[in-house]
Design a protein around this motif. Structure first.
Motif, short mmCIF file in Angstrom:
data_model
loop_
_atom_site.label_atom_id
_atom_site.label_comp_id
_atom_site.label_asym_id
_atom_site.label_seq_id
_atom_site.Cartn_x
_atom_site.Cartn_y
_atom_site.Cartn_z
N GLY A 206 13.22 6.56 -11.06
CA GLY A 206 13.36 6.20 -9.66
C GLY A 206 12.40 5.10 -9.26
O GLY A 206 12.16 4.15 -10.00
N GLY A 207 11.85 5.21 -8.04
CA GLY A 207 10.99 4.17 -7.52
C GLY A 207 9.75 4.74 -6.87
O GLY A 207 9.64 5.95 -6.64
N VAL A 208 8.80 3.86 -6.58
CA VAL A 208 7.56 4.25 -5.93
C VAL A 208 7.25 3.31 -4.78
O VAL A 208 7.65 2.15 -4.77
N ARG A 209 6.53 3.84 -3.81
CA ARG A 209 6.06 3.08 -2.65
C ARG A 209 4.57 2.92 -2.77
O ARG A 209 3.84 3.92 -2.84
N MET A 210 4.08 1.69 -2.83
CA MET A 210 2.65 1.46 -3.00
C MET A 210 2.26 0.08 -2.49
O MET A 210 3.11 -0.79 -2.29
N GLY A 211 0.97 -0.10 -2.27
CA GLY A 211 0.43 -1.41 -1.98
C GLY A 211 -0.30 -1.94 -3.20
O GLY A 211 -0.73 -1.17 -4.06
N TRP A 275 -6.13 3.92 -5.17
CA TRP A 275 -7.00 4.00 -4.00
C TRP A 275 -6.23 4.53 -2.80
O TRP A 275 -5.15 4.03 -2.46
N LEU A 276 -6.79 5.55 -2.13
CA LEU A 276 -6.15 6.15 -0.98
C LEU A 276 -6.91 5.88 0.32
O LEU A 276 -6.69 6.54 1.33
N GLY A 277 -7.80 4.90 0.29
CA GLY A 277 -8.57 4.56 1.49
C GLY A 277 -7.70 4.28 2.71
O GLY A 277 -7.94 4.85 3.79
N PRO A 278 -6.68 3.43 2.61
CA PRO A 278 -5.83 3.17 3.79
C PRO A 278 -5.12 4.42 4.31
O PRO A 278 -4.99 4.60 5.52
N PHE A 279 -4.71 5.29 3.41
CA PHE A 279 -4.04 6.53 3.79
C PHE A 279 -5.00 7.46 4.52
O PHE A 279 -4.68 8.02 5.58
N SER A 284 -2.36 3.02 6.55
CA SER A 284 -1.12 2.84 5.81
C SER A 284 -0.74 4.21 5.25
O SER A 284 -1.59 5.08 5.09
N PHE A 285 0.57 4.38 4.94
CA PHE A 285 1.03 5.67 4.46
C PHE A 285 1.29 5.68 2.97
O PHE A 285 1.96 6.59 2.46
N CYS A 286 0.79 4.71 2.23
CA CYS A 286 1.02 4.70 0.79
C CYS A 286 -0.29 4.43 0.04
O CYS A 286 -1.22 3.85 0.60
N PRO A 287 -0.36 4.87 -1.21
CA PRO A 287 -1.53 4.55 -2.02
C PRO A 287 -1.54 3.07 -2.39
O PRO A 287 -0.50 2.40 -2.35
N TYR A 288 -2.70 2.58 -2.75
CA TYR A 288 -2.86 1.19 -3.19
C TYR A 288 -3.38 1.16 -4.62
O TYR A 288 -4.08 2.08 -5.08
N LEU A 289 -3.01 0.11 -5.33
CA LEU A 289 -3.63 -0.22 -6.61
C LEU A 289 -4.47 -1.47 -6.39
O LEU A 289 -3.96 -2.49 -5.91
N VAL A 290 -5.76 -1.39 -6.73
CA VAL A 290 -6.70 -2.46 -6.45
C VAL A 290 -7.46 -2.81 -7.72
O VAL A 290 -7.93 -1.93 -8.44
N GLY A 291 -7.60 -4.12 -7.99
CA GLY A 291 -8.39 -4.54 -9.13
C GLY A 291 -7.95 -5.89 -9.66
O GLY A 291 -7.24 -6.65 -8.97
N SER A 292 -8.36 -6.18 -10.86
CA SER A 292 -7.95 -7.44 -11.49
C SER A 292 -6.47 -7.39 -11.82
O SER A 292 -5.87 -6.31 -11.92
N HIS A 293 -5.87 -8.58 -12.01
CA HIS A 293 -4.46 -8.62 -12.35
C HIS A 293 -4.16 -7.77 -13.59
O HIS A 293 -3.19 -7.00 -13.61
#
Length: 338
Positions: A206-211, A275-279, A284-293
């Motif tokens: 399926g799919g995922v919702r993320m930043g 990262w769940l800081g925004p949540f 924001s209502f989604c988790p984020y992935l943060v870091g280098s490319h």
């Protein structure tokens, strides 16, 4: 963006001044199309502009981007939603994709007189979507359902076959995943962390919702992340209040993920990108992935290896954010291919 299907998300009217909103929608749609996104999610709830009208603005600003319209069964009859899809196709020759909702903000539903229980809301969305898509396929529909009764109903103008919409639905709960299978929709979930050392039985496919916030340098990515989503006490209180009244599975799953211990990073390694800081700060209502490319791409590749092929990204504040996300997906695709 590689062989994956990627959607961006449209700004919400509540976050942009009225005089600037049409330009913001058009700009985000153009950025998304230029970055290779298949479409752009357009939210709906009681406090923002109508998603169908917003989607027309996105269509007018682009040449191929498909608005992914959030469809709330409480708001309109399935014939009306089908007519919106076919009318936009008739007027613009363009496809509109559908993000079928079962829930929403609880207070929004109560305000509309809807107190349907969680699993029943998914059953209602299944019935609704089956009528809607049958109409779009050109069928004459008769159905004596629990929520809708139609007799010899047919859609005009008809929808060209090649413009039949993709259909997505929340798949974070068992009821959501069952509904997705019944209507042939792509289940979208708010993902749990899958990093090395993480023990998870998260659903596959399926799919995922993320930043995504990625830069060449991890420190720069995290600087941008904390600048964009600073800790906010008022937001944390609002988040806690929302948790107390929410019956959404994804809301409680993310809250549990936020409390789980983070696996320790190796010496000199980047921190875990999940990262769940925004949540947690109600930003924001989604988790984020943060870091280098490379680090974020490695994490995205883990989802792809588990069968994820649709990614719905959070609202991009600037075109460059979609460019960085595109670089992440390109590297993730190359890693999985290798």
């Amino acid at each position: 963006m590689t062989g994956l299907t990627v959607y961006s998300t449209c700004p919400q009217s509540k976050d942009v001044a009225a005089a600037d909103y049409l330009d913001a929608v058009a700009a985000t749609a153009r950025w998304s199309e230029e970055a290779g996104c298949a479409g752009m999610l357009v939210y709906t709830d009681n406090g923002i502009a109508d998603p169908w009208l917003v989607s027309q603005t996105a269509i007018a600003a682009t040449t191929r981007l498909a608005p992914l319209v959030a469809v709330q069964p409480v708001y309109m009859h399935p014939y009306t939603a089908a007519s919106m899809v076919s009318s936009l196709a008739y007027l613009h020759g363009r496809s509109v994709h559908l993000n079928m909702l079962a829930g929403g903000f609880k207070n929004d539903l109560v305000a509309l007189g809807d107190r349907t229980e969680h699993d029943d809301r998914y059953a209602r969305t299944v019935e609704y979507t089956q009528i809607l898509t049958a109409l779009l396929r050109g069928e004459t529909v008769t159905r004596d359902g629990r929520w809708h009764q139609v007799e010899n109903l047919r859609l005009a103008p008809p929808l060209p076959t090649e413009l039949m919409p993709e259909v997505l639905i929340s798949g974070s709960s068992p009821a959501g995943r069952a509904a997705a299978e019944e209507i042939g929709a792509t289940p979208i979930r708010y993902p749990e962390p899958l990093g090395a050392g993480t023990d998870t039985d998260a659903p596959t496919g399926g799919g995922v919702r993320m930043g995504i916030i990625a830069r060449d340098d991890a420190d720069e990515a995290w600087r941008v992340a904390h600048e964009r989503f600073p800790a906010d006490r008022a937001g944390q209180v609002a988040h806690a209040m929302a948790m107390r009244v929410s019956d959404s599975h994804w809301h409680h799953q993310l809250a549990a993920a936020a409390k789980a211990p983070t696996p320790p990073a190796e010496l000199d390694a980047e921190p875990d990108p999940y990262w769940l800081g925004p949540f947690e700060n109600y930003q924001s209502f989604c988790p984020y992935l943060v870091g280098s490319h490379d680090r974020v791409a490695a994490e995205v590749a883990r989802y792809v290896e588990r069968g994820t092929d649709v990614f719905v990204l959070d609202i991009p504040p600037a075109a460059e954010d979609l460019g960085h996300a595109g670089e992440v997906f390109a590297r993730a695709g190359a890693a999985v291919g290798a």
